[in-house]
Design a protein around this motif. Structure first.
Motif, PDB file in Angstrom:
ATOM      1  N   GLU A  81      -4.589 -13.176  -4.173  1.00  0.00           N
ATOM      2  CA  GLU A  81      -3.951 -12.279  -5.131  1.00  0.00           C
ATOM      3  C   GLU A  81      -4.244 -10.820  -4.747  1.00  0.00           C
ATOM      4  OE1 GLU A  81      -5.728 -13.556  -8.748  1.00  0.00           O
ATOM      5  OE2 GLU A  81      -4.321 -15.198  -9.033  1.00  0.00           O
ATOM      6  N   ILE A  82      -3.214  -9.990  -4.764  1.00  0.00           N
ATOM      7  CA  ILE A  82      -3.350  -8.596  -4.347  1.00  0.00           C
ATOM      8  C   ILE A  82      -3.077  -7.647  -5.516  1.00  0.00           C
ATOM      9  CG2 ILE A  82      -2.639  -6.837  -2.707  1.00  0.00           C
ATOM     10  CD1 ILE A  82      -3.902  -9.234  -1.357  1.00  0.00           C
ATOM     11  N   GLU A  83      -1.841  -7.662  -6.032  1.00  0.00           N
ATOM     12  CA  GLU A  83      -1.398  -6.784  -7.118  1.00  0.00           C
ATOM     13  C   GLU A  83      -1.747  -5.314  -6.816  1.00  0.00           C
ATOM     14  OE1 GLU A  83       0.531  -7.533  -9.520  1.00  0.00           O
ATOM     15  OE2 GLU A  83       0.546  -9.682  -9.096  1.00  0.00           O
ATOM     16  N   ARG A  84      -1.245  -4.845  -5.687  1.00  0.00           N
ATOM     17  CA  ARG A  84      -1.478  -3.458  -5.279  1.00  0.00           C
ATOM     18  C   ARG A  84      -0.159  -2.828  -4.854  1.00  0.00           C
ATOM     19  NH1 ARG A  84      -5.613  -1.297  -0.516  1.00  0.00           N
ATOM     20  NH2 ARG A  84      -5.018   0.910  -0.645  1.00  0.00           N
ATOM     21  N   ASP A  85       0.052  -1.595  -5.283  1.00  0.00           N
ATOM     22  CA  ASP A  85       1.283  -0.886  -4.974  1.00  0.00           C
ATOM     23  C   ASP A  85       1.088  -0.073  -3.690  1.00  0.00           C
ATOM     24  OD1 ASP A  85       3.677   0.438  -4.916  1.00  0.00           O
ATOM     25  OD2 ASP A  85       3.664   0.933  -7.061  1.00  0.00           O
ATOM     26  N   TYR A  86       1.867  -0.405  -2.658  1.00  0.00           N
ATOM     27  CA  TYR A  86       1.791   0.297  -1.386  1.00  0.00           C
ATOM     28  C   TYR A  86       2.896   1.339  -1.242  1.00  0.00           C
ATOM     29  CZ  TYR A  86      -1.756  -2.975   0.231  1.00  0.00           C
ATOM     30  OH  TYR A  86      -2.912  -3.693   0.368  1.00  0.00           O
ATOM     31  N   GLY A  87       3.618   1.583  -2.335  1.00  0.00           N
ATOM     32  CA  GLY A  87       4.618   2.640  -2.367  1.00  0.00           C
ATOM     33  C   GLY A  87       5.706   2.464  -1.328  1.00  0.00           C
ATOM     34  N   GLU A  88       6.124   3.572  -0.731  1.00  0.00           N
ATOM     35  CA  GLU A  88       7.220   3.558   0.237  1.00  0.00           C
ATOM     36  C   GLU A  88       6.872   2.732   1.467  1.00  0.00           C
ATOM     37  OE1 GLU A  88       8.365   7.481   1.194  1.00  0.00           O
ATOM     38  OE2 GLU A  88       9.047   8.001  -0.837  1.00  0.00           O
ATOM     39  N   SER A  89       5.595   2.726   1.829  1.00  0.00           N
ATOM     40  CA  SER A  89       5.183   1.965   3.011  1.00  0.00           C
ATOM     41  C   SER A  89       5.443   0.476   2.814  1.00  0.00           C
ATOM     42  CB  SER A  89       3.697   2.201   3.291  1.00  0.00           C
ATOM     43  OG  SER A  89       3.264   1.429   4.386  1.00  0.00           O
ATOM     44  N   GLY A  90       5.158  -0.016   1.601  1.00  0.00           N
ATOM     45  CA  GLY A  90       5.404  -1.422   1.328  1.00  0.00           C
ATOM     46  C   GLY A  90       6.870  -1.719   1.144  1.00  0.00           C
ATOM     47  N   ALA A  91       7.569  -0.841   0.414  1.00  0.00           N
ATOM     48  CA  ALA A  91       8.986  -1.059   0.119  1.00  0.00           C
ATOM     49  C   ALA A  91       9.853  -0.970   1.370  1.00  0.00           C
ATOM     50  CB  ALA A  91       9.462  -0.044  -0.915  1.00  0.00           C
ATOM     51  N   ALA A  92       9.347  -0.364   2.431  1.00  0.00           N
ATOM     52  CA  ALA A  92      10.143  -0.205   3.646  1.00  0.00           C
ATOM     53  C   ALA A  92      10.513  -1.549   4.264  1.00  0.00           C
ATOM     54  CB  ALA A  92       9.373   0.648   4.669  1.00  0.00           C
ATOM     55  N   GLY A  93       9.730  -2.572   3.986  1.00  0.00           N
ATOM     56  CA  GLY A  93      10.018  -3.886   4.569  1.00  0.00           C
ATOM     57  C   GLY A  93      11.008  -4.704   3.778  1.00  0.00           C
TER      58      GLY A  93
END
Length: 590
Positions: A81-93
């Motif tokens: 379980e992570i539940e962490r927001d990586y912002g634009e870096s995460g959404a890029a995928g």
């Protein structure tokens, strides 16, 4: 010779893959969530030649909820379980259209990402990735790690895309089914509330109904708070896991973090949704302890009616996607609940005692009929879920006597409860308006067919008309278990009447029959939860039903149904079906 063996090996491998892919499609047809495909999907990919690790991630935009992994050294799937927001870096995928496979060098990826760290630890240098769009804006990514780029050939990329497409199609089906369930629950809830709005209202009954309607069809937990003279107070709560009921009740009553979130909603008058980092510091989310760890999101809707904020309606979700998809229904549910609560409060101001709003699926009490003693019993088969599909009612006759109705909606849960309310209220209303049983059953069948539901309904209607010292009984069956007639001397007769199920065919036929009921005789009606109750040795209660009717009917007439239901509960070791019993005994004149 070597070339021939290579072709045979590839053909055998293709055959194995085709078989496993077929199995995966079969699992996808019955899965309740795409996570149900995980074990099969990951095992298939890990068995591919040269694959060292398989990693999957679940996202909402840039918010990473969790990752699932298997490696050659640790082939058992594990969930982190992570539940962490990586912002634009995460959404890029996030995927842009249908699933497509891309190939990367692990060394070129962001080493702070959890899935990259898993791939590095497994010794992978290259990976093939396929991102999949999921319902309500969510998405998932499936990654296959290998020791070198050459291993990622056309076959591997094709197979990765195939399993990704299975996951996507399965998620679309699941999302559509959930949306349909939400629609049916919403329509049924609002329709039933409208029917009862002109009746007497009771706050407690209303708020309990709100919680029980939405759990678990909409959310895993529900809490309702009202602004009372003594302050904000928890007045109703429900959780899909009976073992977590006490925990949820304590959180609702005592937790300061939740209270502050509720006060924020009361102050702004606007709904609030929290997940990921927004849950930190509270009793919910992976950072919490105990039952709260399973909660992935909460939504809080204000209860507003006639220009006043009455309280809050809070829902707990184990899946963030559900929280996002149900927002429109929850707003409507909160508005209707607030209106019902406010109406009952105003009604209390005009009268000292409030007549309870009949929102339950069963009548609060049976009518008193001259010459007949009525008794009823209802036993819930599934302790985690107290809303089932069985129903009964009694409608007094205009010239004496009574019309009894008893039925069973296939299955249980929110949809079954909605159809149960529809069936009972439809039959009762039509019979009260003077419709014949045949006409009432026909109208109900038409209503169910229009609902286009996968569930069917069985029903039994019996009309008891005074006839000398006893009663003439006429009965109609729509696929329901045959009732029994217990004679005054203890003998038992089966009243056979075959008929078609309701809600399946547009044109149906009903079985019917008639019998005389003398003083001391009793008509015994029941649902299939009675006959299908199973003992530990595998025998069914149906095999001893007549004997039990003889025995339990020997006592006071008022408790006949309760005694028979208790006998079924004591007998059964398995069976989650509810039990409904309705008995009418002609009073002796001697």
């Amino acid at each position: 010779m070597e070339q021939h063996e290579g072709r045979a090996s590839r053909q055998a491998d293709d055959g194995w893959w085709s078989g496993r892919l077929h199995e995966l499609w079969h699992v996808a047809e019955t899965a309740q969530d795409v996570t149900g495909l995980a074990d099969s999907l990951y095992d298939m990919l890990l068995r591919m030649p040269g694959v060292l690790a398989v990693v999957g991630t679940r996202w909402s935009g840039g918010l990473l909820h969790y990752l699932r992994r298997v490696t050659v050294s640790e082939p058992t799937p594990s969930l982190v379980e992570i539940e962490r927001d990586y912002g634009e870096s995460g959404a890029a995928g996030a995927p842009d259209g249908d699933p497509a496979v891309t190939v990367h060098e692990v060394s070129e990826l962001d080493g702070t990402m959890p899935h990259v760290q898993v791939l590095v630890a497994a010794g992978t240098r290259s990976l093939a990735e396929c991102a999949v769009p999921l319902g309500q804006g969510g998405w998932a990514s499936f990654m296959v790690g290998t020791a070198d780029r050459d291993t990622i050939d056309v076959t591997l990329r094709t197979r990765l895309q195939q399993v990704a497409e299975v996951a996507m199609v399965s998620d679309r089906r699941i999302t559509a089914r959930r949306a349909d369930e939400v629609r049916q629950v919403s329509d049924a809830f609002l329709a039933e509330a409208s029917l009862q709005m002109d009746s007497s209202l009771d706050v407690k009954s209303t708020v309990q109904r709100v919680a029980r309607t939405a759990v678990p069809a909409i959310a895993e937990g529900c809490v309702l708070h009202l602004c009372l003279p003594e302050g904000l107070k928890s007045v109703s709560f429900a959780h899909m896991d009976a073992g977590d009921q006490q925990w949820l009740g304590k959180v609702a009553a005592e937790d300061t973090w939740l209270t502050e979130a509720l006060r924020q909603v009361l102050g702004s008058g606007q709904a609030l949704a929290l997940n990921g980092e927004g849950l930190r510091g509270g009793p919910f989310g992976p950072a919490s302890s105990g039952a709260g760890r399973a909660v992935r999101a909460i939504s809080v809707n204000p209860l507003k009616a006639r220009g006043r904020v009455l309280g809050t309606l809070t829902f707990l979700y184990h899946r963030v996607i559900v929280a996002e998809g149900a927002s429109q229904f929850l707003a409507g549910l909160a508005d209707r609940a607030a209106l019902a609560i406010d109406s009952s409060t105003l009604y209390e101001q005009r009268r000292r005692h409030v007549v309870s709003l009949q929102r339950h699926l069963l009548p609060r009490e049976l009518p008193r009929i001259p010459g007949i003693t009525l008794s009823s019993a209802y036993e819930v088969g599934d302790v985690s879920l107290d809303v089932g599909g069985d129903f009964y009612d009694a409608v007094p006759g205009a010239q004496g006597g009574v019309t009894l109705l008893l039925g069973d909606v296939c299955g249980r849960g929110a949809e079954a409860a909605a159809l149960t309310g529809l069936a009972r209220h439809t039959l009762r209303t039509l019979l009260e308006d003077g419709s014949t049983p045949e006409h009432a059953l026909e109208r109900l069948n038409q209503a169910l067919v229009r609902e286009d539901t996968s569930r069917f309904v069985t029903a039994l209607v019996a009309v008891l008309v005074p006839d000398g010292e006893g009663f003439r009984v006429r009965y109609w069956s729509a696929g329901h278990p045959a009732p029994l007639m217990r004679r005054a001397d203890g003998t038992v007769e089966e009243l056979v009447a075959h008929g078609d199920l309701l809600g399946v065919l547009e044109d149906i036929e009903y079985g019917s029959g008639s019998v005389r009921m003398a003083p001391g005789d009793a008509l015994v009606m029941f649902t299939d939860g009675v006959t299908e109750a199973k003992a530990a040795d595998g025998t069914y209660f149906e095999s001893r039903l007549r004997d039990e009717v003889t025995r339990t009917g020997a006592g006071e007439a008022q408790g006949f149904a309760e005694r028979l239901a208790e006998a079924v509960v004591e007998f059964r070791a398995t069976g989650a079906d509810d039990i409904a019993v309705l008995v009418a005994r002609a009073e002796s004149t001697g």
